[in-house]
Design an enzyme around this catalytic site. Structure first.
Site, mmCIF file in Angstrom:
data_model
loop_
_atom_site.group_PDB
_atom_site.id
_atom_site.type_symbol
_atom_site.label_atom_id
_atom_site.label_comp_id
_atom_site.label_asym_id
_atom_site.label_seq_id
_atom_site.Cartn_x
_atom_site.Cartn_y
_atom_site.Cartn_z
ATOM 1 N N THR A 28 12.707 12.820 3.456
ATOM 2 C CA THR A 28 12.946 12.755 2.013
ATOM 3 C C THR A 28 14.302 13.330 1.629
ATOM 4 O OG1 THR A 28 11.661 14.804 1.779
ATOM 5 C CG2 THR A 28 10.514 12.732 1.328
ATOM 6 N N PHE A 35 5.711 7.764 1.025
ATOM 7 C CA PHE A 35 4.806 6.674 0.679
ATOM 8 C C PHE A 35 3.701 7.152 -0.246
ATOM 9 C CE2 PHE A 35 6.860 4.799 4.328
ATOM 10 C CZ PHE A 35 6.930 3.461 3.989
ATOM 11 N N ARG A 36 3.228 8.379 -0.015
ATOM 12 C CA ARG A 36 2.114 8.893 -0.793
ATOM 13 C C ARG A 36 2.581 10.015 -1.709
ATOM 14 N NH1 ARG A 36 0.559 7.355 4.120
ATOM 15 N NH2 ARG A 36 -1.314 6.062 4.314
ATOM 16 N N HIS A 121 4.314 5.050 14.300
ATOM 17 C CA HIS A 121 4.070 3.926 13.396
ATOM 18 C C HIS A 121 5.127 2.833 13.507
ATOM 19 C CE1 HIS A 121 0.796 6.101 11.425
ATOM 20 N NE2 HIS A 121 1.576 7.157 11.472
ATOM 21 N N CYS A 129 8.553 -10.482 17.251
ATOM 22 C CA CYS A 129 7.835 -11.748 17.231
ATOM 23 C C CYS A 129 6.370 -11.503 17.547
ATOM 24 C CB CYS A 129 8.441 -12.702 18.251
ATOM 25 S SG CYS A 129 7.526 -14.261 18.419
ATOM 26 N N CYS A 132 5.700 -13.683 21.201
ATOM 27 C CA CYS A 132 6.262 -13.287 22.501
ATOM 28 C C CYS A 132 6.694 -11.827 22.564
ATOM 29 C CB CYS A 132 7.437 -14.185 22.875
ATOM 30 S SG CYS A 132 8.945 -13.941 21.887
ATOM 31 N N SER A 196 2.129 16.434 6.136
ATOM 32 C CA SER A 196 0.931 16.927 5.449
ATOM 33 C C SER A 196 -0.243 17.058 6.397
ATOM 34 C CB SER A 196 0.560 15.974 4.305
ATOM 35 O OG SER A 196 0.191 14.700 4.826
ATOM 36 N N ASP A 237 11.842 24.737 3.119
ATOM 37 C CA ASP A 237 12.555 23.476 3.169
ATOM 38 C C ASP A 237 13.005 23.240 4.609
ATOM 39 O OD1 ASP A 237 14.491 21.440 3.119
ATOM 40 O OD2 ASP A 237 15.214 22.012 1.140
ATOM 41 N N VAL A 238 12.627 22.112 5.184
ATOM 42 C CA VAL A 238 12.937 21.872 6.590
ATOM 43 C C VAL A 238 14.439 21.792 6.836
ATOM 44 C CG1 VAL A 238 10.741 20.724 7.028
ATOM 45 C CG2 VAL A 238 12.706 19.351 6.333
#
Length: 250
Positions: A28, A35-36, A121, A129, A132, A196, A237-238
């Site tokens: 972020t 996304f959430r 993910h 494709c 293939c 999370s 904060d990372v």
């Protein structure tokens, strides 16, 4: 934060195998929306439009919506790694980090210089494709879709191209999932960063590491379901905590 970072840095330096898991909170800061949650992607788009059933039934419509999603995801400018990505790459380069397992699909760990990255993910940086398995740069597939080739097809076999990410309703690929569990079980220090820890299979990795005797360290702005079981729970904060960790290890 300094005392806890110093203590964690000593753990990193002493550990034989350190594995990191990263979530949306690592990306972020690069301008990529989550996304959430509040302001997330799924407040603006209907998740059902990106389900595998939709892709299978209407690949042309799926790709039209995917173009809009991509524009929202990346915005107007080039997305670059931030200080957290760079710190993890530095730790690997220094010999302190064995692998980064990520829930993110933006590919920024690789851009930052990390070499051992397990993308649970998939990646937004490629299209594949469905027939293939051949992969091409996502940019190429999107350019063809924007030029009217809906859906874009594989030049090798004519099969439909799909973003190389795991869609809703699609099975997780076995290889990265198995590898992530292996790495967690082999670690003696497991870092959960910017996640999370609510989405499987990533959510189960800290417990897998702890069952094998690993020390668990969490760096996340908010509490996670396993925060009370972690030896280190840094609500930081990372992009500040990870560079400080690198500096302390040095």
């Amino acid at each position: 934060m300094n005392d806890r970072i110093e203590s964690l840095a000593a753990e990193v330096a002493d550990a034989e195998r350190v594995v990191a898991l990263t979530g949306a909170g690592v990306s972020t800061a690069s301008g990529i929306p989550s996304f959430r949650g509040e302001g997330g992607i799924w407040e603006q788009f209907d998740q059902r439009d990106f389900h595998y059933r939709r892709f299978d039934a209407d690949p042309a419509g799926f790709w039209r919506d995917r173009i809009d999603l991509r524009e929202t995801f990346y915005g107007d400018g080039e997305i670059e790694p931030n200080a957290a990505h760079e710190a993890l790459a530095d730790l690997e380069g220094m010999g302190y980090l064995d692998a980064a397992v990520t829930q993110n699909v933006d590919g920024l760990h690789g851009v930052a210089g990390s070499e051992t990255v397990i993308e649970l993910h998939g990646t937004n940086r490629e299209a594949e494709c469905v027939e293939c398995g051949r992969r091409i740069p996502a940019e190429t597939a999107f350019e063809r879709a924007e030029d009217g080739e809906l859906p874009p097809r594989c030049e090798a076999c004519g099969g439909v191209l799909k973003p190389a990410v795991v869609l809703f309703g699609e099975s997780m690929p076995d290889e990265p999932t198995i590898r992530a569990h292996e790495l967690a079980g082999q670690s003696d220090l497991f870092l959960a960063i910017g996640s999370s820890l609510q989405v499987q299979p990533a959510a189960g990795l800290p417990a897998r590491a702890q069952r094998s005797g690993a020390t668990l360290a969490i760096v996340n702005l908010e509490e996670t379901p396993v925060s009370d079981r972690a030896e280190y729970d840094l609500r930081e904060d990372v992009t500040a905590a990870l560079p400080a960790l690198v500096e302390a290890v040095e």
